[in-house]
Design an enzyme around this catalytic site. Sequence first.
Site, PDB file in Angstrom:
ATOM      1  N   GLU A   1      -4.810   4.226  10.151  1.00 33.39           N
ATOM      2  CA  GLU A   1      -6.042   2.948  10.540  1.00 33.39           C
ATOM      3  C   GLU A   1      -7.124   3.805  11.312  1.00 33.39           C
ATOM      4  O   GLU A   1      -8.147   3.417  11.390  1.00 33.39           O
ATOM      5  CB  GLU A   1      -5.359   2.010  11.463  1.00 33.39           C
ATOM      6  CG  GLU A   1      -4.234   1.398  10.359  1.00 33.39           C
ATOM      7  CD  GLU A   1      -3.519   0.502  11.299  1.00 33.39           C
ATOM      8  OE1 GLU A   1      -2.108   0.897  11.603  1.00 33.39           O
ATOM      9  OE2 GLU A   1      -4.041  -0.696  11.784  1.00 33.39           O
TER      10      GLU A   1
ATOM     11  N   HIS B   1     -11.704  -2.816  -9.165  1.00 34.28           N
ATOM     12  CA  HIS B   1     -11.689  -4.026  -8.348  1.00 34.28           C
ATOM     13  C   HIS B   1     -10.384  -4.339  -7.515  1.00 34.28           C
ATOM     14  O   HIS B   1      -9.916  -5.472  -7.409  1.00 34.28           O
ATOM     15  CB  HIS B   1     -11.874  -5.066  -9.348  1.00 34.28           C
ATOM     16  CG  HIS B   1     -13.145  -5.221 -10.209  1.00 34.28           C
ATOM     17  ND1 HIS B   1     -14.573  -5.266 -10.072  1.00 34.28           N
ATOM     18  CD2 HIS B   1     -12.971  -4.479 -11.317  1.00 34.28           C
ATOM     19  CE1 HIS B   1     -15.320  -4.932 -10.977  1.00 34.28           C
ATOM     20  NE2 HIS B   1     -14.551  -4.379 -11.894  1.00 34.28           N
TER      21      HIS B   1
ATOM     22  N   LYS C   1       9.101  -2.849  12.233  1.00 30.95           N
ATOM     23  CA  LYS C   1       7.787  -2.309  11.871  1.00 30.95           C
ATOM     24  C   LYS C   1       7.510  -0.776  11.883  1.00 30.95           C
ATOM     25  O   LYS C   1       8.104  -0.298  12.796  1.00 30.95           O
ATOM     26  CB  LYS C   1       6.567  -2.843  12.788  1.00 30.95           C
ATOM     27  CG  LYS C   1       6.438  -4.438  12.549  1.00 30.95           C
ATOM     28  CD  LYS C   1       5.662  -4.808  11.729  1.00 30.95           C
ATOM     29  CE  LYS C   1       4.276  -4.362  11.480  1.00 30.95           C
ATOM     30  NZ  LYS C   1       3.113  -5.258  11.824  1.00 30.95           N
TER      31      LYS C   1
ATOM     32  N   SER D   1       6.380  -1.031  16.783  1.00 30.35           N
ATOM     33  CA  SER D   1       5.836  -1.948  17.505  1.00 30.35           C
ATOM     34  C   SER D   1       6.797  -2.313  18.570  1.00 30.35           C
ATOM     35  O   SER D   1       8.099  -2.087  18.707  1.00 30.35           O
ATOM     36  CB  SER D   1       5.976  -3.256  16.290  1.00 30.35           C
ATOM     37  OG  SER D   1       5.850  -4.583  17.264  1.00 30.35           O
TER      38      SER D   1
END
Length: 464
Positions: free
Chosen positions: A296, A162, A289, A283
């Site tokens: 992704e 979970h 970043k 970024s």
Amino acid sequence: MSDKKQSNAMWGGRFASGPDAIMEAINASIDFDQRMARQDIEGSRAHAAMLAQQGIITDSDAEAIREGLLTVLSEIETGTFKYSKALEDIHMNVEARLKEIVGEPAGRLHTGRSRNDQVALDFKLWTRDQFDAAISGLDALIKALLVQAEEHADVVMPGFTHLQVAQPVTWGHHMMAYVEMFARDKSRMMDARARMNESPLGAAALAGTGFNIDRDMTAKALGFDRPSANSLDAVSDRDFALEFLSSSSICATHLSRFAEELVIWSSAQFRFVVLSDRFSTGSSIMPQKKNPDAAELIRAKVGRINGSLVGLLTVMKGLPLAYSKDMQEDKEQVFDAADSLMLALAAMTGMVGDMKPNVESLEVAAASGFSTATDLADWLVRELGMPFRDAHHVTGALVKMAEDGGVDLPDLTLEQMQSVHADITDAVFGVLGVHNSVASRLSYGGTAPKRVREQVARWTKELG
Ligand code: ARG
């Protein structure tokens, strides 16, 4: 030939005029099926050799055809070949060019076959190559995972259910879970590849042919195990494409699960793993970043692969035997899925090869969330002879006590523990550490480093 007013030179005998521009646009597949040029030529070369062997065409015609096809292939490979939409597809583009090169013998190539068995053959050969590419891509990924597992077999990390900390596990064990998944993907691909390996060539349009062809010969020349046994099925079967897409979908699902973990693990909140700069991006506005873009995109690729599967299943659903033009809609789905899968596999393999587990953060996280509570309950069962349900209850009370005190289980004093159950002794502290916890999970398939190393050895041997 490019004059639309003329009827098609390949099949236009009964046509007074050429197709409407819209008809040509919806009918032509050359923009995409040119990816099967090599397979088309390979199949035609085998067919021509067989026709000559069987005395259906002369040896000199077969020689002219086979040589001419090599010229066509080199034109295609060097980019000088001019594709024509009016010639619809790769099959007719190749044959028309062959005619320009070798003249009359080219017209004899299509004896005893049809575009229906030809396209089934070309597409099968193309898809078979993709099964092989996926299988070696999976091998490479599995090997990269085995290196991670071996090198970091002892590194502890939290195991989740979970997405809540459950019990400590090892990095090696986690990597090996993916080895199992990708090995199943590989075995699914191998099963499907073995099942599809029957040659449709010689099924002709749908009923077979009256020419005395030798289907075993062409099947063998093209690397098939045997010719397919039913001509209607041979020209209308796209199970091989569906199986490629379904096994790719499952594989992409596995890739997306792993990619999701890497996205989470590389975040500032988790800091479980450091991904290499090679597979990250920055970024344009936030200088600090480092984004896990490759992970992704791998996570996302499953969308188009699943889409292709559903797309082709839908095209095939309800199609009567044998060939229908609907089936021309099969290729782009498989092309796109294959490209996506190969890229995702390669990117994942690169990321896995480069990534570094953050051992300290993993260890701290592994000890958090009362992760050794089960070890404590098991100790009560083993040492005090308590029924597991009672031990569970006592442990729950101890967890509550620790939680209220803002400490972890090993930080409770013996007196505090004894206030919950008088028989608890000092020895209990021996099972509350995360390293002891994972080392004790020696059941077959368990997370103990010893077991993980055995699995690494088993898979390493299996992969050869
Ligand atoms: N371009 C066609 C396809 O991809 C080739 C087969 C055409 N056969 C036919 N009977 N029109 O399916």
